[in-house]
Design an enzyme around this catalytic site. Structure first.
Site, PDB file in Angstrom:
ATOM      1  N   HIS A 248       7.510   2.130  -0.467  1.00 45.57           N
ATOM      2  CA  HIS A 248       6.236   2.507  -1.097  1.00 45.57           C
ATOM      3  C   HIS A 248       6.173   3.986  -1.480  1.00 45.57           C
ATOM      4  CE1 HIS A 248       1.795   1.033  -1.170  1.00 45.57           C
ATOM      5  NE2 HIS A 248       2.101   1.704  -2.253  1.00 45.57           N
TER       6      HIS A 248
ATOM      7  N   TYR B  10      -1.711  -2.504   1.581  1.00 44.77           N
ATOM      8  CA  TYR B  10      -2.915  -3.015   0.938  1.00 44.77           C
ATOM      9  C   TYR B  10      -3.716  -3.907   1.877  1.00 44.77           C
ATOM     10  CZ  TYR B  10      -0.673  -1.711  -3.534  1.00 44.77           C
ATOM     11  OH  TYR B  10      -0.068  -1.039  -4.564  1.00 44.77           O
TER      12      TYR B  10
END
Length: 288
Positions: free
Chosen positions: A108, A50
């Site tokens: 992830h 992110y």
């Protein structure tokens, strides 16, 4: 509702609703966390990919909530599929967050994003990456460890070859996604499911079928969507940078009837408009 807790399989408590921070840059996310904390949010979700771990760490320090009352999650990047690289990445995330520990760290994706949901499951690489999480867990750097976007076959690989049962699997889950079998698979193994994008990247806001059910309960569509994932036993992670939307997303002190839950489960929503090209909204991510 936001003060309720789930108990993970290692007896660590996790809040029942969290704030997602994807697409919130380092500057915006500081204020977003402060606003969210002011109305009761205590679970904050970020990731190396992110690009906002620095801002999230700063926001947590400046929000006025004691660190011990916050549940902080970050993610090991999908591209790290060997032990040494994963170990370095864990330490780098802690450094960017300026934290001595995180409450949860998850892989992830089982595949690197440029090879997402293709034939290679990266079984050996995921075991190595998870072994790095396990060692950090035993060293006290991480209070809980888990997975994200892992399908049942990928989860079973971890269970079969690692020593710590994952505490969490974070998946795309909203009204209209065929994720129910995967949720059942996880819950049968005492793995808590977190639901990201519970409002379907916003496309569900224009859905008249969902709107009709929301009107029945006199709530907004986002509130219905968040409550839906909670009724499935999941922890929703709605993303917002505005206080008004954050508040709306936690106005979920109501129950959806079994009849309406079954109806909502029967809907199909798999068109994300401009977001269709993103890996997480790919049609490959919609099965268990």
């Amino acid at each position: 509702m936001i003060t309720e807790k789930h108990i993970l399989n290692n007896n660590v408590e996790i809040p029942s609703i969290g704030l997602g921070t994807w697409n919130l840059d380092n500057n915006i996310v500081v204020d977003a966390i402060s606003d969210a904390a002011s109305i009761g949010y205590r679970l904050f979700d970020t990731a190396e990919s992110y690009g906002n771990e620095v801002g999230v760490g700063r926001g947590i320090k400046e929000c006025g909530t004691p660190r011990e009352d916050i549940f902080l999650t970050t993610k090991l990047a999908a591209e790290y599929k060997d032990y040494d690289t994963a170990c370095k990445a864990i330490d780098n995330s802690l450094e960017r967050l300026d934290e001595g520990y995180v409450d949860l760290m998850i892989i992830h994706s089982p595949e690197p994003w440029d090879d997402f949901r293709n034939e290679n499951h990266y079984f050996e690489g995921n075991v190595e990456a998870y072994n790095a999480l396990e060692d950090a867990y035993h060293d006290g750097k991480i209070r809980s460890i888990g997975l994200s976007n892992f399908l049942s076959v990928d989860i079973q690989n971890i269970i079969n070859n690692c020593s710590v049962i994952p505490q969490v699997n974070q998946i795309l889950c909203h009204i209209g996604t065929p994720s129910l079998d995967l949720i059942d698979f996880c819950q049968e193994r005492n793995i808590t499911v977190e639901a990201y994008s519970p409002i379907a990247h916003g496309v569900i806001l224009d859905n008249s079928d969902v709107g009709r059910i929301a009107d029945k309960y006199n709530v907004s569509i986002p509130a219905l969507c968040v409550r839906y994932t909670m009724e499935l036993g999941c922890i929703p992670l709605p993303k917002s940078s505005t206080l008004e939307h954050m508040q709306d997303n936690i106005n979920v002190d109501f129950k959806i009837s079994n009849e309406d839950m079954n109806y909502l489960k029967s809907l199909v929503i798999n068109d994300y408009g401009d977001a269709n090209d993103l890996h997480i909204y790919s049609s490959k991510n919609l099965t268990g």
